[in-house]
Design a protein around this motif. Sequence first.
Motif, PDB file in Angstrom:
ATOM      1  N   THR A  84       0.812  -1.216   0.000  1.00 48.94           N
ATOM      2  CA  THR A  84       0.000   0.000   0.000  1.00 48.94           C
ATOM      3  C   THR A  84       0.847   1.269   0.000  1.00 48.94           C
ATOM      4  O   THR A  84       0.328   2.357  -0.247  1.00 48.94           O
ATOM      5  CB  THR A  84      -0.959   0.016   1.197  1.00 48.94           C
ATOM      6  OG1 THR A  84      -0.224  -0.186   2.403  1.00 48.94           O
ATOM      7  CG2 THR A  84      -2.016  -1.072   1.051  1.00 48.94           C
ATOM      8  N   ASN A  85       2.137   1.128   0.271  1.00 53.39           N
ATOM      9  CA  ASN A  85       3.038   2.287   0.247  1.00 53.39           C
ATOM     10  C   ASN A  85       4.473   1.774   0.277  1.00 53.39           C
ATOM     11  O   ASN A  85       4.723   0.663   0.749  1.00 53.39           O
ATOM     12  CB  ASN A  85       2.782   3.184   1.452  1.00 53.39           C
ATOM     13  CG  ASN A  85       3.367   4.574   1.288  1.00 53.39           C
ATOM     14  OD1 ASN A  85       3.941   4.918   0.260  1.00 53.39           O
ATOM     15  ND2 ASN A  85       3.227   5.385   2.318  1.00 53.39           N
ATOM     16  N   HIS A  86       5.390   2.577  -0.233  1.00 45.86           N
ATOM     17  CA  HIS A  86       6.815   2.248  -0.081  1.00 45.86           C
ATOM     18  C   HIS A  86       7.653   3.506  -0.214  1.00 45.86           C
ATOM     19  O   HIS A  86       7.233   4.495  -0.789  1.00 45.86           O
ATOM     20  CB  HIS A  86       7.255   1.162  -1.067  1.00 45.86           C
ATOM     21  CG  HIS A  86       7.660   1.658  -2.413  1.00 45.86           C
ATOM     22  ND1 HIS A  86       6.773   2.031  -3.368  1.00 45.86           N
ATOM     23  CD2 HIS A  86       8.883   1.816  -2.947  1.00 45.86           C
ATOM     24  CE1 HIS A  86       7.417   2.415  -4.452  1.00 45.86           C
ATOM     25  NE2 HIS A  86       8.703   2.298  -4.224  1.00 45.86           N
ATOM     26  N   LYS A 123      -2.103  -3.348   8.666  1.00 48.22           N
ATOM     27  CA  LYS A 123      -0.962  -2.818   7.909  1.00 48.22           C
ATOM     28  C   LYS A 123       0.296  -2.971   8.741  1.00 48.22           C
ATOM     29  O   LYS A 123       0.290  -2.735   9.946  1.00 48.22           O
ATOM     30  CB  LYS A 123      -1.185  -1.358   7.535  1.00 48.22           C
ATOM     31  CG  LYS A 123      -2.282  -1.199   6.505  1.00 48.22           C
ATOM     32  CD  LYS A 123      -2.398   0.225   6.046  1.00 48.22           C
ATOM     33  CE  LYS A 123      -3.481   0.307   4.975  1.00 48.22           C
ATOM     34  NZ  LYS A 123      -3.624   1.662   4.471  1.00 48.22           N
ATOM     35  N   ILE A 124       1.355  -3.366   8.054  1.00 50.88           N
ATOM     36  CA  ILE A 124       2.665  -3.479   8.704  1.00 50.88           C
ATOM     37  C   ILE A 124       3.697  -2.853   7.785  1.00 50.88           C
ATOM     38  O   ILE A 124       3.576  -2.902   6.558  1.00 50.88           O
ATOM     39  CB  ILE A 124       3.047  -4.944   8.996  1.00 50.88           C
ATOM     40  CG1 ILE A 124       2.850  -5.806   7.760  1.00 50.88           C
ATOM     41  CG2 ILE A 124       2.289  -5.495  10.155  1.00 50.88           C
ATOM     42  CD1 ILE A 124       3.372  -7.208   7.901  1.00 50.88           C
ATOM     43  N   THR A 125       4.705  -2.247   8.378  1.00 51.48           N
ATOM     44  CA  THR A 125       5.797  -1.664   7.609  1.00 51.48           C
ATOM     45  C   THR A 125       7.049  -2.491   7.847  1.00 51.48           C
ATOM     46  O   THR A 125       7.449  -2.702   8.992  1.00 51.48           O
ATOM     47  CB  THR A 125       6.033  -0.196   8.010  1.00 51.48           C
ATOM     48  OG1 THR A 125       4.824   0.537   7.770  1.00 51.48           O
ATOM     49  CG2 THR A 125       7.162   0.412   7.200  1.00 51.48           C
ATOM     50  N   MET A 126       7.631  -2.955   6.747  1.00 50.67           N
ATOM     51  CA  MET A 126       8.806  -3.817   6.805  1.00 50.67           C
ATOM     52  C   MET A 126       9.973  -3.135   6.091  1.00 50.67           C
ATOM     53  O   MET A 126       9.782  -2.493   5.061  1.00 50.67           O
ATOM     54  CB  MET A 126       8.493  -5.158   6.151  1.00 50.67           C
ATOM     55  CG  MET A 126       7.329  -5.874   6.824  1.00 50.67           C
ATOM     56  SD  MET A 126       6.825  -7.346   5.952  1.00 50.67           S
ATOM     57  CE  MET A 126       8.224  -8.422   6.282  1.00 50.67           C
ATOM     58  N   LYS A 127      11.161  -3.318   6.637  1.00 49.55           N
ATOM     59  CA  LYS A 127      12.366  -2.679   6.104  1.00 49.55           C
ATOM     60  C   LYS A 127      13.250  -3.696   5.396  1.00 49.55           C
ATOM     61  O   LYS A 127      13.405  -4.823   5.854  1.00 49.55           O
ATOM     62  CB  LYS A 127      13.157  -2.028   7.231  1.00 49.55           C
ATOM     63  CG  LYS A 127      14.402  -1.274   6.759  1.00 49.55           C
ATOM     64  CD  LYS A 127      15.218  -0.737   7.917  1.00 49.55           C
ATOM     65  CE  LYS A 127      14.581   0.512   8.434  1.00 49.55           C
ATOM     66  NZ  LYS A 127      15.449   1.213   9.404  1.00 49.55           N
ATOM     67  N   PHE A 143       8.482  -0.966   3.053  1.00 51.03           N
ATOM     68  CA  PHE A 143       7.262  -1.352   2.353  1.00 51.03           C
ATOM     69  C   PHE A 143       6.145  -1.516   3.360  1.00 51.03           C
ATOM     70  O   PHE A 143       6.311  -2.225   4.351  1.00 51.03           O
ATOM     71  CB  PHE A 143       7.452  -2.671   1.588  1.00 51.03           C
ATOM     72  CG  PHE A 143       8.340  -2.531   0.392  1.00 51.03           C
ATOM     73  CD1 PHE A 143       7.800  -2.204  -0.842  1.00 51.03           C
ATOM     74  CD2 PHE A 143       9.705  -2.701   0.506  1.00 51.03           C
ATOM     75  CE1 PHE A 143       8.618  -2.051  -1.950  1.00 51.03           C
ATOM     76  CE2 PHE A 143      10.531  -2.554  -0.592  1.00 51.03           C
ATOM     77  CZ  PHE A 143       9.986  -2.230  -1.830  1.00 51.03           C
ATOM     78  N   GLU A 144       5.028  -0.858   3.089  1.00 44.90           N
ATOM     79  CA  GLU A 144       3.834  -1.044   3.904  1.00 44.90           C
ATOM     80  C   GLU A 144       2.981  -2.107   3.228  1.00 44.90           C
ATOM     81  O   GLU A 144       2.583  -1.956   2.073  1.00 44.90           O
ATOM     82  CB  GLU A 144       3.049   0.257   4.018  1.00 44.90           C
ATOM     83  CG  GLU A 144       1.806   0.117   4.877  1.00 44.90           C
ATOM     84  CD  GLU A 144       1.006   1.391   4.908  1.00 44.90           C
ATOM     85  OE1 GLU A 144       1.086   2.108   5.928  1.00 44.90           O
ATOM     86  OE2 GLU A 144       0.306   1.678   3.904  1.00 44.90           O
ATOM     87  N   TRP A 145       2.734  -3.199   3.950  1.00 43.43           N
ATOM     88  CA  TRP A 145       1.916  -4.293   3.460  1.00 43.43           C
ATOM     89  C   TRP A 145       0.574  -4.262   4.168  1.00 43.43           C
ATOM     90  O   TRP A 145       0.511  -4.044   5.382  1.00 43.43           O
ATOM     91  CB  TRP A 145       2.589  -5.644   3.736  1.00 43.43           C
ATOM     92  CG  TRP A 145       3.743  -5.925   2.843  1.00 43.43           C
ATOM     93  CD1 TRP A 145       5.064  -5.693   3.100  1.00 43.43           C
ATOM     94  CD2 TRP A 145       3.697  -6.504   1.544  1.00 43.43           C
ATOM     95  NE1 TRP A 145       5.836  -6.080   2.038  1.00 43.43           N
ATOM     96  CE2 TRP A 145       5.019  -6.594   1.069  1.00 43.43           C
ATOM     97  CE3 TRP A 145       2.654  -6.957   0.722  1.00 43.43           C
ATOM     98  CZ2 TRP A 145       5.322  -7.116  -0.184  1.00 43.43           C
ATOM     99  CZ3 TRP A 145       2.964  -7.479  -0.516  1.00 43.43           C
ATOM    100  CH2 TRP A 145       4.295  -7.547  -0.965  1.00 43.43           C
ATOM    101  N   SER A 146      -0.479  -4.524   3.427  1.00 45.34           N
ATOM    102  CA  SER A 146      -1.809  -4.689   3.994  1.00 45.34           C
ATOM    103  C   SER A 146      -2.169  -6.165   3.864  1.00 45.34           C
ATOM    104  O   SER A 146      -1.975  -6.757   2.806  1.00 45.34           O
ATOM    105  CB  SER A 146      -2.814  -3.839   3.214  1.00 45.34           C
ATOM    106  OG  SER A 146      -4.134  -4.125   3.630  1.00 45.34           O
TER     107      SER A 146
END
Length: 152
Positions: A84-86, A123-127, A143-146
């Motif tokens: 959903t975002n990066h 939602k989680i944000t992973m590096k 990266f934001e994953w849904s």
Amino acid sequence: MEFTLKKMNTYLMFKLPSAFICGVKLKELDSEKAVVSVQHKWLNQNPFNSMYFAVQSMAAELSTGAIVIKKIKESGREISMLVTNHQGAFTKKATGLIKFTCKDGALIDEALKRTVETGDGQKITMKSIGIDENGDQVSVYEFEWSVKLKSK
């Protein structure tokens, strides 16, 4: 179904052919960490004779997404996933062999647990950090994953 590096790299060839053609390969995968490599070469370079940022983005995304895919498969649940975002930052010219590492597997466990318990998307944000052959950081991505249960 057992989840292996070979299966994931075959999946890459058929479902993400541009990453496969550019040389993106999953090298390591467990519950906590994924490592993806890509070699700088003519096919994936930019006009400045370094690796094109989009190739780095594909490799970094795979290092985060592979863990998400693995954990969803292991859960046995029908769960969808979507970036959903990066964001990306570039700290050094990317040449040679670059390895992107994500160590955020624990974040996914909690998000999957919450989405199964509540039915709400999470939602989680992973590096993912890209390191060259000399051990220097060339880029860092988030990266934001849904994740959410699939509708029946």
